[in-house]
Design an enzyme around this catalytic site. Structure first.
Site, PDB file in Angstrom:
ATOM      1  CG  ASP A  41      -0.492  -6.029  -5.543  1.00  0.00           C
ATOM      2  OD1 ASP A  41       0.553  -5.457  -5.904  1.00  0.00           O
ATOM      3  OD2 ASP A  41      -0.652  -7.267  -5.615  1.00  0.00           O
ATOM      4  CG  HIS A  64       1.966  -8.963  -7.109  1.00  0.00           C
ATOM      5  ND1 HIS A  64       2.069  -8.420  -5.841  1.00  0.00           N
ATOM      6  CD2 HIS A  64       2.816 -10.012  -7.127  1.00  0.00           C
ATOM      7  CE1 HIS A  64       2.941  -9.110  -5.125  1.00  0.00           C
ATOM      8  NE2 HIS A  64       3.417 -10.089  -5.870  1.00  0.00           N
ATOM      9  CB  SER A  69       4.955 -13.052  -5.497  1.00  0.00           C
ATOM     10  OG  SER A  69       5.375 -11.713  -5.283  1.00  0.00           O
TER      11      SER A  69
END
Length: 501
Positions: free
Chosen positions: A477, A480, A241
């Site tokens: 998060d 990312h 990802s």
């Protein structure tokens, strides 16, 4: 009758008179020459030629006429270059010249002593390393070269330093108001997980930092040129990802050069979400595609019977089954690292499989090396550069910045709004070392996109609590990246390498 007198010279008198006149002239001439040589010059004039440049588009040069600099012996704060005194008056003239070109103020030119070389630096700091606050861009005029016996420096225009031979991984982040390269509103491809602004993040400074390598300049991304580079080609990202993060960034950077957004579409009509892993966007005007295929490990995720149950395993000796989609790509950007830090991969208990053997326990570094060798073997066998012009890249690991815990145990990065002054990690990641060792052993040339060190500073670039519309401080998060943001720099590195072929 009175005698009339006549006036005349005798020969002896004429000779004496002529000698006297000649001697006087000779004496006066000699005295004048001696006086000229022995008296210091009151007024000297030195011409300094210099060019400075102002860029409009790719290049626009402005040549300035010779600058006359008066060196007065009575002037204070003079300094000497090659025996010729150059006063501080140069500072003011250069500063005024720079102002007339840039339309802004500049600091006084600094002197650097030396008999044969001197630097005049007019600086207007645009940005700075993380240790300092935002400021304006730096401009330099460097004196170099010597003229004649007087060794007067000639000021020359600095060419943009080429990146060839420069270590792009060493540098600092510069605050740049001309960034980001796109906005949330101009890009319809940012999914919820990376849309920090859309999820309520109010500060925008995280998107305005530009990576500045030491000793060279990284070319600014040009979407039109990038599209020309991939005209009629397939640009394919394969990985986890984080690679999808970079792929979405590339889509956003490119779409700004397309006049009609309807001429960019997903070939299967899919909308970008975390649930679906494979996408191919076509840019009709350039007959190219920019694609992403999910592969967490680059090798096959399988299942095997262990005792009475079938359990997930990782076939570190078999390439991912999605390779049919990668094959035929003109540019391939691979990555894997993120998932190798999860519990089951770190523990390695009845998880790693080779053939029919499921290892009771295997060290994660050993398993990672075996998996990378499997990937390298596939690349060497399936990508024949004698028949194709495929470019292969491998992006290094991107750092996470969880504090006070991990991704599933309360780790956070909420309070970070500026880059770090120094990196948290003091050692080079072992996974990167393994990747570099494997690449060196391959027959196929692979370019390493080393983004680890430069990304280490950017704790401010993660979604944190802004990775979803329904925010919760308990789930953050810190692995990312917000878009626009740090992955745009990764793509600027990719753009440079594709240009420099």
């Amino acid at each position: 009758m009175e005698r009339q007198r006549s006036f005349s010279f005798k020969p002896t008198r004429l000779l004496v008179f002529s000698f006297t006149i000649f001697s006087s002239i000779l004496f006066l001439s000699t005295f004048a020459i001696w006086l000229t040589n022995s008296t210091p010059s009151i007024h000297q004039q030195t011409h300094l030629k210099f060019n400075t440049s102002s860029s409009v588009g790719d290049s626009f040069r402005v040549a300035l006429p010779p600058l006359a600099v008066q060196s007065l012996t009575s002037f204070t704060k003079n300094f000497t270059v090659g025996g010729v005194k150059i006063p501080t008056l140069i500072d003011n003239r250069l500063a005024r010249t720079q102002n007339s070109l840039s339309g802004s103020k500049s600091e006084p030119v600094r002197h650097h002593g030396g008999a044969s070389n001197v630097n005049f630096t007019a600086m207007q700091e645009h940005g700075t390393s993380p240790e300092r606050g935002p400021s304006s861009e730096r401009k330099k005029i460097v004196a170099g070269g010597l003229v004649g016996k007087t060794q007067v420096p000639i000021l020359k225009r600095i060419e943009q330093k080429r990146v060839k031979g420069c270590d792009l991984t060493q540098g600092y982040w510069v605050f740049d108001e001309s960034y980001p390269l796109y906005s949330k509103d101009s890009c319809p491809f940012i999914d919820e997980g990376f849309d920090c602004e859309g999820n309520g993040r109010l500060d925008r400074n995280y998107s305005k930092w530009r990576w500045q390598p030491k000793g060279c300049d990284l070319p600014r991304f040009n979407a039109t040129k990038m599209l020309e580079l991939i005209r009629g080609k397939r640009l394919v990202f394969v990985g986890d990802s984080i690679n999808r993060n970079q792929w979405e960034s590339m889509l956003c950077m490119l779409v700004g050069a397309i006049k009609d957004p309807k001429r960019v579409y997903e070939t299967h009509g899919r909308k970008i979400t975390k649930e679906k892993g494979n996408y191919s966007f076509r840019f009709l005007d350039y007959q190219c595609t920019v694609e992403y295929y999910v592969s967490h490990y680059l090798v096959h995720e399988s299942k095997a019977r262990i005792g009475q149950k079938r359990r997930p395993t990782l076939r570190i000796d078999a390439i991912d089954h999605g390779t049919s989609s990668w094959r035929g790509a003109d540019i391939l950007v691979f990555n894997t690292a993120h998932w190798w830090s999860h519990y089951k991969t770190k523990a390695g208990i009845y998880y790693y499989q080779e053939g029919s053997l499921v290892h009771p326990q295997l060290n994660v570094s050993t398993a990672f090396r075996k998996a990378l060798k499997t990937w390298a073997s596939w690349v060497d066998k399936r990508i024949d550069r004698r028949k194709t012009r495929t470019r292969v890249f491998f992006r290094s690991s991107a750092p996470s910045h969880f504090r006070g815990g991990d991704w599933n145990s309360g780790g956070h990065c909420t309070e970070a709004t500026l880059p770090l002054k120094e990196t948290l990690s003091t050692t080079y990641p072992e996974k990167n070392i393994i990747v570099e060792e494997i690449i060196k052993q391959m027959k196929t040339p692979v370019t390493l996109l080393n983004i680890t060190s430069l990304s280490e500073y950017r704790i401010d670039g993660h979604p944190s609590i802004y990775g979803r519309k329904t925010r919760s401080s308990r789930v953050q998060d810190c692995s990312h990246w917000c878009l626009p943001g740090v992955p745009d720099t990764w793509n600027e590195l990719l753009y440079f390498h594709l240009q420099s072929r």
